[in-house]
Motif scaffolding. Sequence first.
Motif, mmCIF file in Angstrom:
data_model
loop_
_atom_site.group_PDB
_atom_site.id
_atom_site.type_symbol
_atom_site.label_atom_id
_atom_site.label_comp_id
_atom_site.label_asym_id
_atom_site.label_seq_id
_atom_site.Cartn_x
_atom_site.Cartn_y
_atom_site.Cartn_z
ATOM 1 N N UNK B 289 13.541 4.167 10.195
ATOM 2 C CA UNK B 289 13.192 4.805 11.468
ATOM 3 C C UNK B 289 12.188 5.929 11.366
ATOM 4 N N UNK B 290 11.933 6.435 10.194
ATOM 5 C CA UNK B 290 10.876 7.429 10.021
ATOM 6 C C UNK B 290 9.604 6.649 9.702
ATOM 7 N N UNK B 291 8.496 7.179 10.161
ATOM 8 C CA UNK B 291 7.241 6.407 10.013
ATOM 9 C C UNK B 291 7.009 5.965 8.556
ATOM 10 N N UNK B 292 6.296 4.855 8.431
ATOM 11 C CA UNK B 292 5.802 4.403 7.131
ATOM 12 C C UNK B 292 4.323 4.771 7.018
ATOM 13 N N UNK B 293 3.820 4.677 5.808
ATOM 14 C CA UNK B 293 2.398 4.935 5.593
ATOM 15 C C UNK B 293 1.657 3.663 5.210
ATOM 16 N N UNK B 294 0.310 3.806 5.179
ATOM 17 C CA UNK B 294 -0.580 2.705 4.783
ATOM 18 C C UNK B 294 -0.365 1.474 5.692
ATOM 19 N N UNK B 295 -0.203 0.291 5.106
ATOM 20 C CA UNK B 295 -0.074 -0.907 5.936
ATOM 21 C C UNK B 295 -1.427 -1.457 6.366
ATOM 22 N N UNK B 296 -2.315 -1.594 5.385
ATOM 23 C CA UNK B 296 -3.658 -2.144 5.658
ATOM 24 C C UNK B 296 -3.831 -3.505 5.032
ATOM 25 N N UNK B 297 -4.580 -4.352 5.700
ATOM 26 C CA UNK B 297 -5.230 -5.469 5.027
ATOM 27 C C UNK B 297 -6.717 -5.260 5.282
ATOM 28 N N UNK B 298 -7.460 -5.051 4.217
ATOM 29 C CA UNK B 298 -8.877 -4.711 4.344
ATOM 30 C C UNK B 298 -9.749 -5.845 3.809
ATOM 31 N N UNK B 299 -10.746 -6.206 4.571
ATOM 32 C CA UNK B 299 -11.739 -7.187 4.104
ATOM 33 C C UNK B 299 -13.040 -6.438 3.887
ATOM 34 N N UNK B 300 -13.412 -6.332 2.623
ATOM 35 C CA UNK B 300 -14.605 -5.563 2.263
ATOM 36 C C UNK B 300 -15.760 -6.482 1.895
ATOM 37 N N UNK B 301 -16.966 -6.029 2.230
ATOM 38 C CA UNK B 301 -18.187 -6.662 1.716
ATOM 39 C C UNK B 301 -19.134 -5.533 1.329
ATOM 40 N N UNK B 302 -19.685 -5.653 0.146
ATOM 41 C CA UNK B 302 -20.647 -4.649 -0.304
ATOM 42 C C UNK B 302 -21.941 -5.355 -0.704
#
Lengths: 284, 775
Positions: B289-302
């Motif tokens: 019940x307390x917030x979580x952190x992060x939680x990303x799915x990132x698609x990178x292109x360089x």
Amino acid sequence: MIAQKFEYTAPKSLDEALHLLASGAKPLAGGMSLIPMMKLRLAAPEHLVDLRTIKDLNYIREAGGQLHIGATASHYEIESSALLRQKCPLLTETAAAIGDVQVRNMGTIGGSVAHADPAADYPAALQALEAKFVLNGAKSERTVSAADFFVDAFTTTLEPGEILREVIVPIDDARTGTSYQKMVQPASGFAIVGVAVRVRQNARKVSFARIGVTGLSNHAYRATAAEKALEGKTPSANDIQNAAALVAQGVDANSDLHASADYRKHLAAVHAARAIKSAISRIT
Amino acid sequence: MATTTTKTETFVGKRIRRREDPRLITGTATYVEDIQMPGMHYAVILRSPHAAARIRSIDTKKAVSAPGVVCVFTGKDTKGVGAVPCGVAMPDLRVPQHTILATERVYFVGHPVAVVVARDRYLARDAADLIEVDYEVLPAVADPEKALAKGAPAVHPQWPDNVAFTYHQDGGNIDKAFAEADVVVKQRIVSQRLVPMAMETRGVVAEWRGADRQLNLYTSTQIPHLVRTIVAAMLGLEENRMRVIAPEVGGGFGSKLNVYAEEALMGYVSMKIQKPVKWIESRRENFTCTIHGRGHVDYYEVAAKRDGTILGIKLKLIQDVGAYHQLLTPLIPQLSVLMMPGLYNTQNIRGDIIGVFTNCVPTDAYRGAGRPEATHGIERMVDILAAELKMDPAEIRLKNFVTKDKFPYPTATGLMYDSGDYATPLKKALDLVGYVKLRQEQADLRKQGKYMGIGISTYGEICAIGPSPATPAGGWESATVKIEPSGKVTILTGACPHGQGEETTFAQIAADELGVGLDDILVIRGDTAVVQYGIGTFGSRATAVGGTALYYALQDLKAKIKKFGEMLLESDDVSLMIGQVIDNKSGKAKTFQEIAGAAYRALKLPPNTEPGLLATRFWEPPNFTFPFGAHIVVTDIDDETGQIKIRRYVAVDDCGNILNPLIVDGQVHGGVAQGLGQALWEQAVYDDNGQLVTGELTDYAVPRAQMMPWIESHHTCTPSPINPLGVKGVGEAGTIGCSPAVVNSVVDALSPLGVRHLDMPLTPEKIWKVVAKKN
Ligand SMILES: Cc1cc2nc3c(=O)[nH]c(=O)nc-3n(C[C@H](O)[C@H](O)[C@H](O)COP(=O)(O)OP(=O)(O)OC[C@H]3O[C@@H](n4cnc5c(N)ncnc54)[C@H](O)[C@@H]3O)c2cc1C
């Protein structure tokens, strides 16, 4: 995280405890497994009987050529026992591998064995030691071997009202080398797998091998096929590898977030090989 | 007593032990749980066991009549209480109505459904089991990418696509950059959900004093003033009738940078029962019940040139929002986009965020908040690019850094980096670790079939958050300094530090400015009835912003002290030094206590001067600060088990001027521990039904002392021009710098097997699978 209401008794004698247990109370030892279950309301005993207030359940002594350990000897007391270090180093090594300092200060060997967590450390060593457990009821006393005691996950041959009073292990001489190798589950500290090995050599030949495995399946067991593969040999690295590969053979391995069944089996073989090598290297 | 007149010692820059520690390590500090009041009642919250369900009915009869129970409230009762707010305003932001107790539906496991209030907490907990809730269980979705797929269950039925918000940022000419590139590298990178895991869970004591029309709310928070403003509004209470006290706070890490349903709920309960009420979050509740952190799915292109020059960076960021927006939820991934270029000199970026509703607890700020994710992304991508181009990872970084002469440096994302010298910490770290020799050793080990890796991460971060226009609630900070008639100094900081060490560093600053001893100074924080309005501690801001407010308040006071000195010494040329005001001509002096006494006794006053010695300043920072550094991690991998052993951890951090090296080391150590947690062990795993699988400490692996490597902590110093202290901030640096260094190291170790990327946490099984494939 609040337990249901329960009664608590601190008996002075074993008889008093057994009397209370016969009428449905549950033993409390270190509380390291029982209390968390009560807080999560996975267990809701109505009456707890504290075994640690019974003085004559806490001892580690040598008698009749064997070592006798009282049920409430803590992991720390076992880990730091000079007697055990000298005569049953497998047990001190195993105790030292349990959890963290706080858990070792509170937890007891009787509690660990009775609880029979499939990932607990002692059972591997106690299988390899062919330990005997003395079980007492209000009107009974019987002795059960480790091989017969562990039935399933969290299930033993303990009857309601019975307690495990004493653990008996043999004295290992200098020709016996032992080792406990464990892969730690990083959150709980328990064993993902743990392998305990005792080997005796006669003129460099393995005359005797006992291998106990925990964490891999529903309860700790003796890997007899692997033991046989070592006995009679002057084992080469390859022999050890081959024997180790047998510890997980045919086992229905546990699988969870921390390790799949395949990985666990692989780890069992790796740790068996390491434990065998280390045990042999410790023979003086 | 006499310290003020004789001391010549200065304090800033010294390794002074934390004044807050004795009470913390002897267990005598007062947390919310330690607060006892006559007539105290206890609340237990019944929470949803389902991730998605309709509530058909709630029957509280049995619970209400259980022993000791005073009352039970459900969502029907609390309808008049305002919603838990999202503090972020964005076009197209979808904000679901976040009532303090569920009404028609529940949206995540742990969603509060009812509250039981009883004379003791045991009875309250027993009675909670007697509440009968009839749920119609609905399909749930717990994975943000699955939630975006067609036909996925709708978390909120009014928004079937589960999109919570989108955000887009363009800088330079990204299409041109990609068109001109020699190489383009792409990678999907996951920054997994984490549980912030403050050692002290949340807790609230609410005390309604009807006769005074006053609500006292004790809560474990990083932002007491904001809690007061918001919770008072939720309860319909005038803000000046509410007092919020954050007693000792046992860790927040961003998870207490929020306003939670339970804070308003306890206020409501206390006002209803006219008695004080206490709620202490269980560890299980803390997980769910307390917030979580992060939680990303990132698609990178360089995109890059063959020589390694980075031309442009694209990021498609999928943010797992959870079921609701908490205070800052939609803002956190925007910080990631702002940080996209890292320390590199590229003016072309494109960042797209899709915020996605899932049937999970909301995500929000966790140590680093958006910046660890961004740093992990860019630092992984730079390594992937280096591998693609067969370049050395140190060399490619040195080639692309914004150079020392370019500051202040405007980034493609609209930031203005204040000051920097990025090559220096990297070179220092390379030296310290013995990079060249290590590479030779690595080559030898590889010939023997052994896996050893060297991982570099060069990070930048946004600290001293932040200029008010860039924040949802004001980014300034406040300080009051009072010199009492006895000459003792009291500092009231609006920043509400809670364990970071400002009770020590603020005293150091004041001691040096006023020329008094540390023991003469008291730092007070965390009580809205005592401390002037403030913003709080988060985003590595307390020292850079709050410390600057303090600095200016001290300047005001010094001027006033001088006036009194001039009057008493009958001089027009005095200076303030070592606890006294000295007449520069005659050499005569008045002690600090004499001046303070005179200022309050007020027998005579200097011209245009009021009695008393008190100054308050609110300081608005003109910019963020931008610390940076280089972390290098050396790992050895056990190819039989997949276990990773950290052989070396070298951290060279540049946080500007260092007020107290001991405290800075502590912040780096703690930050690295949490970075290692993410890199190696921690993950909040929800199953397909939205059940939190890692919902206990037996399954969720937070780093313990014995799991930590030795951290070799070093520094370079590039002062910030943004504030007079020259400080930047170091609370999050360790976390931000850490995870990419670890993953880069392990990927480097396994690169002979063709490994290019691995997602966190790097569990032994994950590594074993890679290694076993080759065998
Ligand atoms: C954080 C943590 C980490 C841990 N890590 C490990 C680890 O790495 N390895 C490991 O092996 N264990 C680990 N444990 C478990 C620990 O070893 C426990 O102490 C042990 O499992 C139970 O012993 P206890 O004395 O605490 O028993 P209790 O918790 O008091 O009792 C456990 C059960 O056994 C029963 N019982 C207790 N004593 C007797 C008896 N003499 N006769 C009959 N029944 C009895 C009780 O009724 C109860 O059902 C960990 C525990 C914790 C909390």
